[in-house]
Write a protein that holds these residues in place. Structure first.
Motif, PDB file in Angstrom:
ATOM      1  N   UNK A   1     -18.809  65.951 -34.431  1.00  0.00           N
ATOM      2  CA  UNK A   1     -17.668  65.035 -34.204  1.00  0.00           C
ATOM      3  C   UNK A   1     -18.087  63.597 -34.520  1.00  0.00           C
ATOM      4  N   UNK A   2     -19.303  63.221 -34.111  1.00  0.00           N
ATOM      5  CA  UNK A   2     -19.762  61.843 -34.380  1.00  0.00           C
ATOM      6  C   UNK A   2     -19.983  61.640 -35.874  1.00  0.00           C
ATOM      7  N   UNK A   3     -20.444  62.690 -36.565  1.00  0.00           N
ATOM      8  CA  UNK A   3     -20.683  62.560 -38.020  1.00  0.00           C
ATOM      9  C   UNK A   3     -19.400  62.233 -38.784  1.00  0.00           C
ATOM     10  N   UNK A   4     -18.248  62.675 -38.237  1.00  0.00           N
ATOM     11  CA  UNK A   4     -16.985  62.367 -38.939  1.00  0.00           C
ATOM     12  C   UNK A   4     -16.730  60.853 -38.967  1.00  0.00           C
ATOM     13  N   UNK A   5     -17.476  60.116 -38.129  1.00  0.00           N
ATOM     14  CA  UNK A   5     -17.293  58.650 -38.079  1.00  0.00           C
ATOM     15  C   UNK A   5     -18.270  57.936 -39.001  1.00  0.00           C
ATOM     16  N   UNK A   6     -19.005  58.717 -39.793  1.00  0.00           N
ATOM     17  CA  UNK A   6     -19.844  58.104 -40.830  1.00  0.00           C
ATOM     18  C   UNK A   6     -21.281  57.858 -40.422  1.00  0.00           C
ATOM     19  N   UNK A   7     -21.715  58.420 -39.308  1.00  0.00           N
ATOM     20  CA  UNK A   7     -23.119  58.250 -38.910  1.00  0.00           C
ATOM     21  C   UNK A   7     -23.811  59.599 -39.130  1.00  0.00           C
ATOM     22  N   UNK A   8     -25.057  59.571 -39.591  1.00  0.00           N
ATOM     23  CA  UNK A   8     -25.712  60.861 -39.869  1.00  0.00           C
ATOM     24  C   UNK A   8     -26.419  61.386 -38.619  1.00  0.00           C
ATOM     25  N   UNK A   9     -26.594  62.701 -38.595  1.00  0.00           N
ATOM     26  CA  UNK A   9     -27.269  63.301 -37.447  1.00  0.00           C
ATOM     27  C   UNK A   9     -28.711  62.791 -37.352  1.00  0.00           C
ATOM     28  N   UNK A  10     -29.357  62.641 -38.522  1.00  0.00           N
ATOM     29  CA  UNK A  10     -30.742  62.143 -38.511  1.00  0.00           C
ATOM     30  C   UNK A  10     -30.810  60.775 -37.846  1.00  0.00           C
ATOM     31  N   UNK A  11     -29.812  59.929 -38.149  1.00  0.00           N
ATOM     32  CA  UNK A  11     -29.799  58.594 -37.553  1.00  0.00           C
ATOM     33  C   UNK A  11     -29.618  58.663 -36.035  1.00  0.00           C
ATOM     34  N   UNK A  12     -28.711  59.556 -35.599  1.00  0.00           N
ATOM     35  CA  UNK A  12     -28.463  59.669 -34.151  1.00  0.00           C
ATOM     36  C   UNK A  12     -29.714  60.149 -33.427  1.00  0.00           C
ATOM     37  N   UNK A  13     -30.381  61.129 -34.033  1.00  0.00           N
ATOM     38  CA  UNK A  13     -31.598  61.656 -33.393  1.00  0.00           C
ATOM     39  C   UNK A  13     -32.685  60.579 -33.375  1.00  0.00           C
ATOM     40  N   UNK A  14     -32.789  59.843 -34.483  1.00  0.00           N
ATOM     41  CA  UNK A  14     -33.790  58.766 -34.540  1.00  0.00           C
ATOM     42  C   UNK A  14     -33.514  57.735 -33.439  1.00  0.00           C
ATOM     43  N   UNK A  15     -32.227  57.428 -33.204  1.00  0.00           N
ATOM     44  CA  UNK A  15     -31.878  56.451 -32.157  1.00  0.00           C
ATOM     45  C   UNK A  15     -32.218  56.974 -30.763  1.00  0.00           C
ATOM     46  N   UNK A  16     -32.063  58.275 -30.580  1.00  0.00           N
ATOM     47  CA  UNK A  16     -32.437  58.854 -29.278  1.00  0.00           C
ATOM     48  C   UNK A  16     -33.951  58.736 -29.083  1.00  0.00           C
ATOM     49  N   UNK A  17     -34.690  59.145 -30.111  1.00  0.00           N
ATOM     50  CA  UNK A  17     -36.153  59.196 -29.959  1.00  0.00           C
ATOM     51  C   UNK A  17     -36.774  57.801 -29.861  1.00  0.00           C
ATOM     52  N   UNK A  18     -36.111  56.812 -30.457  1.00  0.00           N
ATOM     53  CA  UNK A  18     -36.668  55.443 -30.363  1.00  0.00           C
ATOM     54  C   UNK A  18     -36.269  54.785 -29.043  1.00  0.00           C
ATOM     55  N   UNK A  19     -35.384  55.430 -28.284  1.00  0.00           N
ATOM     56  CA  UNK A  19     -34.950  54.856 -27.003  1.00  0.00           C
ATOM     57  C   UNK A  19     -33.750  53.937 -27.160  1.00  0.00           C
ATOM     58  N   UNK A  20     -33.231  53.822 -28.393  1.00  0.00           N
ATOM     59  CA  UNK A  20     -32.073  52.937 -28.610  1.00  0.00           C
ATOM     60  C   UNK A  20     -30.802  53.554 -28.004  1.00  0.00           C
ATOM     61  N   UNK A  21     -30.673  54.869 -28.161  1.00  0.00           N
ATOM     62  CA  UNK A  21     -29.469  55.541 -27.639  1.00  0.00           C
ATOM     63  C   UNK A  21     -29.782  56.149 -26.277  1.00  0.00           C
ATOM     64  N   UNK A  22     -28.785  56.102 -25.404  1.00  0.00           N
ATOM     65  CA  UNK A  22     -28.974  56.637 -24.055  1.00  0.00           C
ATOM     66  C   UNK A  22     -28.607  58.120 -23.988  1.00  0.00           C
ATOM     67  N   UNK A  23     -28.977  58.749 -22.902  1.00  0.00           N
ATOM     68  CA  UNK A  23     -28.433  60.059 -22.513  1.00  0.00           C
ATOM     69  C   UNK A  23     -28.196  59.987 -21.020  1.00  0.00           C
ATOM     70  N   UNK A  24     -27.455  60.963 -20.490  1.00  0.00           N
ATOM     71  CA  UNK A  24     -27.020  60.832 -19.097  1.00  0.00           C
ATOM     72  C   UNK A  24     -28.204  60.741 -18.133  1.00  0.00           C
ATOM     73  N   UNK A  25     -28.079  59.790 -17.213  1.00  0.00           N
ATOM     74  CA  UNK A  25     -29.101  59.546 -16.187  1.00  0.00           C
ATOM     75  C   UNK A  25     -29.481  60.816 -15.424  1.00  0.00           C
TER      76      UNK A  25
END
Ligand code: FAQ
Length: 301
Positions: free
Chosen positions: A79-103
């Motif tokens: 669903x997020x990819x339909x907005x023009x962001x790649x899965x690789x980018x999202x995963x990279x943001x998670x692993x770098x700590x830029x993107x959050x996940x639920x507390x």
């Protein structure tokens, strides 16, 4: 911009190729990717009990649940990819700590009762938050949520069923259920996010009909639904200030420890480090599979 808002106000769904304000797109990418990461990281606390489930039946049910969470992560990344962001980018943001996940997924699962409690409270809170997301203005997210919610409701039932069995069991089993409730109650309330006055995104997200209810409204609904379930189990909700206001029909409850919430978000919860290490290792271990799949795809006519 006005025409866009009018479409939203008229309850039209916004689709991937439609014009949308850049901030609407960014908000959705942030929320949907955080949601996807939560589903994926959320497999860890429960996966921890797959080899220790108390019976074959419980193991099969838990395995199915954990696989469902993986599926939810995948629909949400799509669903997020339909907005023009790649899965690789999202995963990279998670692993770098830029993107959050639920507390919530930064707390440990110490006993089998924690697995029941996650299903009951964590999936229960997730459903409360996600049912309104089925009416989110962004079509691909709203549609993904329909199936996710059906599966979450099975997850909630299986968790409650574990607790019913423990609470009807020995004194030791009931004490284990009470201990799990004591540890998971307050973190579950934090899942709904900061109080409305501190929720920086809520006003705009509600105007865009991404969110339909505020964080505090959903938290209150969750408490009102869940306290009678605790009473049915014969368990005590660990809040001395909890009481039913007969006039409003809502429960009043004690102060949430927001310092704990902010500490967990800052990476200092009990399991943040372990969760990220496990996720990073899984990404590394899966590298050859992704490379093989890509090489195979290139060979196809
Ligand atoms: N944890 O202005 P708001 C599940 C952040 S799925 C971490 O109120 P918003 C299934 C927020 O991102 C559970 N961060 O933000 C399952 C923002 O930071 P940012 C996940 C949080 O977006 C069950 C800042 O605080 N569900 O459990 C949290 O309007 C069992 C300010 O907050 C979803 O993601 C938090 N709890 O409202 C899986 C549902 N709360 O991004 C396995 C979709 C807030 O500016 C096992 N998401 N923050 O750096 C939402 O509905 C919303 O994003 C909220 C937050 C309600 C979570």
């Amino acid at each position: 911009m006005k025409a866009f808002q009018r479409r939203v106000d008229d309850e039209e769904k916004i689709e991937a190729k439609d014009w949308m304000p850049e901030a609407y797109r960014r908000t959705l990418v942030r929320q949907i990717s955080q949601h996807a990461h939560s589903e994926i990281i959320g497999m860890q606390p429960e996966g921890n009990w797959l080899t220790r489930a108390p019976s074959l039946k419980r193991k099969a049910i838990l395995l199915a649940k954990v696989q469902d969470e993986a599926g939810h992560g995948l629909y949400l990344y799509s669903a997020a990819e339909t907005l023009g962001v790649s899965r690789d980018q999202m995963v990279a943001d998670l692993l770098s700590g830029k993107a959050k996940y639920s507390s919530i997924f930064n707390y440990p699962t110490l006993t089998w009762a924690d697995i029941g409690t996650i299903g009951w409270l964590v999936d229960g809170a997730a459903i409360m938050n996600q049912i309104p997301l089925c009416r989110c203005s962004y079509g691909p997210y709203a549609r993904a949520m329909v199936r996710v919610c059906k599966e979450e409701s099975f997850h909630q039932r299986q968790g409650f069923d574990i607790l019913v069995e423990l609470c009807r069991g020995t004194d030791e089993q009931k004490a284990m259920a009470q201990d799990a409730l004591n540890r998971w109650w307050w973190p579950s309330l934090m899942m709904f996010g900061p109080g409305d006055k501190d929720s920086k995104h809520s006003a705009q997200s509600m105007a865009w009909k991404i969110k339909r209810f505020s964080n505090d409204e959903l938290r209150q609904k969750f408490i009102d639904t869940t306290v009678p379930q605790a009473e049915f189990l014969g368990l005590r909700v660990p809040d001395d200030d909890l009481r039913l206001d007969e006039d409003t029909g809502h429960y009043e409850f004690g102060e949430i420890d927001w310092q704990e919430f902010h500490d967990v978000l800052a990476g200092n919860g009990p399991c943040n480090k372990q969760r990220m290490e496990t996720r990073t290792r899984a990404q590394e271990d899966g590298r050859w599979v992704r490379e093989a799949a890509r090489a195979y795809a290139i060979k196809q006519p």
